[in-house]
Design a protein around this motif. Structure first.
Motif, PDB file in Angstrom:
ATOM      1  N   HIS A  14       6.094  10.998  -2.804  1.00 31.37           N
ATOM      2  CA  HIS A  14       4.701  10.660  -2.522  1.00 31.37           C
ATOM      3  C   HIS A  14       3.766  11.003  -3.679  1.00 31.37           C
ATOM      4  CE1 HIS A  14       0.990  10.061  -0.444  1.00 31.37           C
ATOM      5  NE2 HIS A  14       0.652  11.335  -0.524  1.00 31.37           N
ATOM      6  N   SER A  32       0.836  -1.193   0.000  1.00 36.27           N
ATOM      7  CA  SER A  32       0.000   0.000   0.000  1.00 36.27           C
ATOM      8  C   SER A  32       0.877   1.250   0.000  1.00 36.27           C
ATOM      9  CB  SER A  32      -0.887  -0.003   1.248  1.00 36.27           C
ATOM     10  OG  SER A  32      -1.202   1.308   1.600  1.00 36.27           O
ATOM     11  N   SER A  33       0.555   2.181  -0.882  1.00 38.93           N
ATOM     12  CA  SER A  33       1.369   3.402  -0.928  1.00 38.93           C
ATOM     13  C   SER A  33       0.681   4.533  -0.165  1.00 38.93           C
ATOM     14  CB  SER A  33       1.601   3.814  -2.384  1.00 38.93           C
ATOM     15  OG  SER A  33       0.352   4.008  -3.007  1.00 38.93           O
ATOM     16  N   ASP A  34      -0.415   4.209   0.506  1.00 35.46           N
ATOM     17  CA  ASP A  34      -1.134   5.243   1.271  1.00 35.46           C
ATOM     18  C   ASP A  34      -0.278   5.766   2.409  1.00 35.46           C
ATOM     19  OD1 ASP A  34      -3.190   4.644  -0.301  1.00 35.46           O
ATOM     20  OD2 ASP A  34      -4.367   3.542   1.207  1.00 35.46           O
ATOM     21  N   ILE A  35      -0.413   7.050   2.666  1.00 34.01           N
ATOM     22  CA  ILE A  35       0.121   7.536   3.927  1.00 34.01           C
ATOM     23  C   ILE A  35      -1.014   8.259   4.642  1.00 34.01           C
ATOM     24  CG2 ILE A  35       2.496   7.787   3.107  1.00 34.01           C
ATOM     25  CD1 ILE A  35       2.046  10.818   3.289  1.00 34.01           C
ATOM     26  N   ASP A  36      -0.922   8.285   5.965  1.00 33.54           N
ATOM     27  CA  ASP A  36      -2.004   8.880   6.731  1.00 33.54           C
ATOM     28  C   ASP A  36      -1.835  10.386   6.809  1.00 33.54           C
ATOM     29  OD1 ASP A  36      -2.987   6.414   7.109  1.00 33.54           O
ATOM     30  OD2 ASP A  36      -3.367   6.707   9.253  1.00 33.54           O
ATOM     31  N   ARG A  73       1.101  18.215   6.760  1.00 37.10           N
ATOM     32  CA  ARG A  73       1.667  16.910   7.106  1.00 37.10           C
ATOM     33  C   ARG A  73       3.141  17.022   7.440  1.00 37.10           C
ATOM     34  NH1 ARG A  73      -0.057  13.462   1.944  1.00 37.10           N
ATOM     35  NH2 ARG A  73      -2.027  14.502   1.528  1.00 37.10           N
ATOM     36  N   ARG A 115      10.067   5.632   1.755  1.00 36.88           N
ATOM     37  CA  ARG A 115       9.216   4.439   1.690  1.00 36.88           C
ATOM     38  C   ARG A 115      10.095   3.199   1.522  1.00 36.88           C
ATOM     39  NH1 ARG A 115       5.622   5.440   4.120  1.00 36.88           N
ATOM     40  NH2 ARG A 115       3.786   4.523   3.192  1.00 36.88           N
ATOM     41  N   HIS A 122       5.965   9.172   8.950  1.00 40.53           N
ATOM     42  CA  HIS A 122       6.345  10.585   8.819  1.00 40.53           C
ATOM     43  C   HIS A 122       5.876  11.415  10.024  1.00 40.53           C
ATOM     44  CE1 HIS A 122       2.329  10.114   7.172  1.00 40.53           C
ATOM     45  NE2 HIS A 122       2.122  11.386   7.414  1.00 40.53           N
ATOM     46  N   LEU A 123       4.988  10.841  10.841  1.00 42.87           N
ATOM     47  CA  LEU A 123       4.504  11.580  12.016  1.00 42.87           C
ATOM     48  C   LEU A 123       5.421  11.391  13.223  1.00 42.87           C
ATOM     49  CD1 LEU A 123       0.701  10.699  11.820  1.00 42.87           C
ATOM     50  CD2 LEU A 123       1.870  12.717  10.929  1.00 42.87           C
ATOM     51  N   TRP A 146       3.847   1.867   8.979  1.00 42.16           N
ATOM     52  CA  TRP A 146       4.170   2.104   7.568  1.00 42.16           C
ATOM     53  C   TRP A 146       3.507   3.392   7.071  1.00 42.16           C
ATOM     54  CZ3 TRP A 146       7.340   1.077   3.777  1.00 42.16           C
ATOM     55  CH2 TRP A 146       6.937   1.179   2.438  1.00 42.16           C
ATOM     56  N   ARG A 147       2.253   3.597   7.443  1.00 43.10           N
ATOM     57  CA  ARG A 147       1.514   4.741   6.914  1.00 43.10           C
ATOM     58  C   ARG A 147       1.736   6.033   7.687  1.00 43.10           C
ATOM     59  NH1 ARG A 147      -3.681   3.925   7.653  1.00 43.10           N
ATOM     60  NH2 ARG A 147      -3.515   1.879   8.593  1.00 43.10           N
ATOM     61  N   LYS A 148       2.212   5.927   8.957  1.00 37.19           N
ATOM     62  CA  LYS A 148       2.334   7.127   9.778  1.00 37.19           C
ATOM     63  C   LYS A 148       3.774   7.466  10.135  1.00 37.19           C
ATOM     64  CE  LYS A 148      -2.019   6.033  12.074  1.00 37.19           C
ATOM     65  NZ  LYS A 148      -3.121   6.925  12.360  1.00 37.19           N
TER      66      LYS A 148
END
Lengths: 228, 205
Positions: free
Chosen positions: B177, A87-91, B167, B37, B83-84, B79-81
């Protein structure tokens, strides 16, 4: 100045994620206003995290637990990794939009911890206004309670526990004056008669109806259920 | 070279940190996931955290499938967060712990039949873990105002402005991205800022 803080045991349970949402939110609201508790929470979280992810700590309870070991081996971690990185989604962090609530023409900002919680309708008795927060936690009831200037709750005890976090304004009882940010946890051994001279807004969590104790006030026991 | 810098910052952080965990290494992996990534770095993170998360989850959920779900959800949030995560605010372990505790909390609420309402991120923010937000209070109105102005930009410029400012991604991260050349990201940002200045300037002067 804030004089009432959660006990350390409560903070521990909060960090571990073991408290119900109602009490967790109460501590988060308090910590938002209390630098001291913020620090305690941050330090304790760091410590718990460290312990959780330390190899040796884990080794200690790996012993005698062959079943768990086997089931870990049975999970296809590679498959899980691939599914995740596919998945290339980021939150995206959406900036939180402040929510407001009004009581008797006064508008208050709702604490961030309550942002996703569903609020019920206002209900009134005398100078008290209550809005239920719909958390579905069975015998634990959570509310926003607004007291108009000069209002109060007749002398009562608590059958279970009652948490009050002062969001705005102030009130006093036999034990003293409480201000914005105070975290007041009471149980059955306490008896009090809180009065708010200038009005206040509280976040309350109660595990049983209040029980009015004094003379004619006993007639008020139905109000106990209203506040609970 | 960056590793030295990292270890200095991280090890100076607190007395609770032990030598048993290679904190600078974890930070670096998270950083690589956030910035490029990097699947290899994520695999390392996964190998470090997943077995431990699984073991902890087994203690909270009797059901094996639910424990696996905690691992899956926690790691995919990582994986998705990524960057936070802000290494100046705390250790990587603390951040991953927060993500795991939040996943667990929401799942328990769901299972216990309370509600499926995902309250955890409001109670324990993952972005700025327990930071003092009081100074942000006055700016909320200005933010709302600013947001409405941003919403009026062309979509391509909005993406860049939101990514960069809201973000807090770097221009390089954004390029990856959004799958754009770095130069395009830079020029869109410049264009957008020019427009914002004009619009906000009118109101602020």
């Amino acid at each position: 100045m804030i004089n009432n803080h959660p006990k350390f045991e409560l903070i521990q349970a909060f960090v571990n994620g073991d408290l119900p949402a109602s009490l967790s939110a109460g501590i988060a609201i308090h910590a938002d206003m209390c630098v001291e508790c913020q620090k305690t929470i941050a330090q304790f979280t760091e410590q718990v995290a460290e312990n959780s992810f330390e190899e040796e700590f884990l080794d200690r309870f790996i012993v005698d637990d062959n079943d768990a070991l086997e089931s870990i081996a049975a999970i296809d971690f590679d498959h899980m990794i691939n599914a995740i990185v596919d998945s290339s989604d980021i939150d995206v962090v959406v900036p939180t939009i402040e929510k407001n609530i009004s009581f008797n023409d006064e508008t208050y900002i709702i604490p961030t911890a309550l942002n996703s919680m569903e609020l019920g309708k206002h209900a009134h008795i005398g100078k008290l206004t209550r809005t239920r927060i719909q958390l579905n936690e069975n015998e634990i009831h959570t509310s926003l309670l607004h007291i108009q200037p000069g209002g109060g709750v007749p002398e009562h005890t608590h059958k279970g526990f009652e948490l009050t976090v002062l969001l705005a304004g102030s009130f006093h009882d036999e034990s003293g004056e409480y201000v914005k940010g105070d975290f007041i946890m009471l149980d059955g051994s306490h008896q009090h008669n809180p009065v708010s001279t200038n009005g206040c807004l509280c976040y309350t969590v109660a595990s049983a109806p209040l029980h009015f104790t004094k003379g004619i006030n006993k007639l008020l026991n139905p109000i106990g259920s209203f506040i609970y | 070279m960056q590793t030295n810098l990292l270890s200095k910052e991280t090890s100076a952080k607190s007395t609770h940190m032990s030598d048993k965990i290679n904190h600078p290494q974890l930070c670096q992996w998270l950083d690589s996931v956030a910035h490029s990534r990097d699947k290899q770095a994520f695999t390392h993170l996964f190998q470090f955290f997943a077995p431990k998360i699984l073991r902890i989850a087994r203690g909270k959920f009797p059901n094996e499938a639910q424990a696996n779900e905690v691992v899956q959800d926690t790691m995919s949030n990582v994986w998705r967060k990524a960057h936070l995560f802000n290494k100046d605010k705390g250790a990587a372990t603390t951040w991953v712990y927060t993500v795991m505790r939040n996943v667990t909390f929401d799942m328990l609420r769901k299972i216990q039949g309370n509600k499926e309402d995902n309250l955890s991120d409001d109670i324990w923010p993952v972005a700025e873990s327990m930071s003092c937000e009081t100074e942000g209070f006055d700016d909320h109105l200005a933010d709302k105002n600013l947001l409405s102005v941003i919403e009026n930009l062309p979509q391509a410029q909005q993406d860049v402005v939101k990514g960069f400012y809201l973000r807090e991604m770097s221009q390089e991260q954004l390029a990856v991205h959004l799958n754009l050349p770095l130069g395009t990201v830079k020029s869109r940002l410049r264009l957008a800022l020019g427009k914002l200045k004009v619009q906000l300037g009118e109101k602020h002067d």
